[in-house]
Design a protein around this motif. Sequence first.
Motif, PDB file in Angstrom:
ATOM      1  N   VAL A 158     -25.218  18.971 -11.156  1.00 60.17           N
ATOM      2  CA  VAL A 158     -25.954  19.562 -10.038  1.00 60.17           C
ATOM      3  C   VAL A 158     -27.448  19.441 -10.314  1.00 60.17           C
ATOM      4  O   VAL A 158     -27.904  19.822 -11.400  1.00 60.17           O
ATOM      5  CB  VAL A 158     -25.580  21.051  -9.864  1.00 60.17           C
ATOM      6  N   VAL A 199     -26.131  21.886 -14.741  1.00 63.90           N
ATOM      7  CA  VAL A 199     -27.398  21.611 -14.081  1.00 63.90           C
ATOM      8  C   VAL A 199     -28.151  20.632 -14.963  1.00 63.90           C
ATOM      9  O   VAL A 199     -28.398  20.899 -16.140  1.00 63.90           O
ATOM     10  CB  VAL A 199     -28.217  22.891 -13.883  1.00 63.90           C
ATOM     11  N   GLU A 210     -26.301  28.369  -9.072  1.00 59.71           N
ATOM     12  CA  GLU A 210     -25.682  27.325  -8.247  1.00 59.71           C
ATOM     13  C   GLU A 210     -24.287  27.748  -7.781  1.00 59.71           C
ATOM     14  O   GLU A 210     -23.917  27.535  -6.614  1.00 59.71           O
ATOM     15  CB  GLU A 210     -25.599  26.011  -9.033  1.00 59.71           C
ATOM     16  N   PHE A 256     -34.948  16.654 -14.072  1.00 55.37           N
ATOM     17  CA  PHE A 256     -34.031  16.667 -12.921  1.00 55.37           C
ATOM     18  C   PHE A 256     -34.272  15.446 -12.056  1.00 55.37           C
ATOM     19  O   PHE A 256     -35.387  14.982 -11.938  1.00 55.37           O
ATOM     20  CB  PHE A 256     -34.233  17.932 -12.077  1.00 55.37           C
ATOM     21  N   GLY A 313     -31.309  20.457 -10.377  1.00 57.94           N
ATOM     22  CA  GLY A 313     -31.920  21.779 -10.487  1.00 57.94           C
ATOM     23  C   GLY A 313     -32.787  22.145  -9.300  1.00 57.94           C
ATOM     24  O   GLY A 313     -33.328  21.283  -8.606  1.00 57.94           O
ATOM     25  N   TYR A 352     -28.947  29.027 -14.717  1.00 57.44           N
ATOM     26  CA  TYR A 352     -29.106  28.044 -13.642  1.00 57.44           C
ATOM     27  C   TYR A 352     -27.755  27.713 -13.017  1.00 57.44           C
ATOM     28  O   TYR A 352     -27.624  27.624 -11.786  1.00 57.44           O
ATOM     29  CB  TYR A 352     -29.755  26.754 -14.155  1.00 57.44           C
ATOM     30  N   ALA A 353     -26.746  27.516 -13.855  1.00 58.15           N
ATOM     31  CA  ALA A 353     -25.417  27.203 -13.345  1.00 58.15           C
ATOM     32  C   ALA A 353     -24.856  28.375 -12.531  1.00 58.15           C
ATOM     33  O   ALA A 353     -24.202  28.175 -11.499  1.00 58.15           O
ATOM     34  CB  ALA A 353     -24.475  26.863 -14.497  1.00 58.15           C
TER      35      ALA A 353
END
Length: 359
Positions: free
Chosen positions: A72, A31, A17, A359, A74, A13-14
Amino acid sequence: MRKIIHIDMDCYYAAVEMRDFPELRGKAIAVGGRSDRRGVISTCSYEARKFGVKSAMSSYHALQLCPQLILVPGRMDVYKSVSMQIREIFHRYTDLVEPLSLDEAYLDVTDCTEHKGSATLIANAIRDEIFAVTGLTASAGVAPIKFLAKIASDLNKPNGQYVITPNQITDFVKDLPLSKIPGVGKVTSQKLADIGLVTCFDVQQYPRVKLIEAFGKFGHVLIERAQGIDTRQISPHRVRKSVGVETTLAKDIFTLEQCHQVLPQLIQELSARVHRSAKDRQIHKQVVKLKFNDFKQTTIEHRSDAISVNMFHELLKQALQRSQGRGIRLIGVSVGLANIVQGQSSDPTDNLTQLDLQF
């Protein structure tokens, strides 16, 4: 012997981003949810990991460890879309693909003729294609059996791979820490250490009967893994065993009445998810999960063939009796699903939702 590859995306996920927002590259990012809302870290960049930040950690704690951490929110729709691109690459080489989540999967390439049938070269090619198509890096483990392939994929992270050949299995598992075996968590690892079992070699020397007496069915699994045995095949259609939802609370709660205020929304969401993604499956149990403010958790379950609000209330009451005065930071409800209907399949990544990741 089979040829098994385990592909694991690097801080998935990171990484997505940082790919989409270049200003985040090279920085400590994670995230996850906001710290003022009891958010939880889903994954983080390697720069953040240097400070001790890790998945499932509270955002508040992560910021204490790394004050410059960039949180951040998600984007699950993007992660799923990229995951489908990655799966398409897998299927260019084999139909025997077993997804474990959006960012990792097993592949059986025993019968693949690409790259002269070399699993090592196939893994390299897959990683190269993933980078060319998505701009993301992946790590790979190659072995004749599943659990060793999974362990191997973590040995040269990020953006690397490790190969365990059939004639290397005996030597590899001999010194392998039991904590590295999938399924051996902190609690089990400590129980094993308490009786002097730290490596696979220790298990090889330990009386089988005593191990089975202490750990039941999992004792059999440990005995096999310690000898480098894993007979599990790749399952292209992994079957969902449960459906659940949970929520991290903005503030700790302490009473049954406070829990009852949270429960209806969770049950409503659970019912909707069961209807949406598992309506043809028979329920066989209900489960309530509580996580306390010391991050320890407990679960209570009971057999049931339908979602019963009264049953969830009773299970919640029993679970709360274990709080010992601790505040509750998370409540979850789930149902266990009976064996799948003939011909039906399920995608395990459907279990990943915004709600789950807080999130």
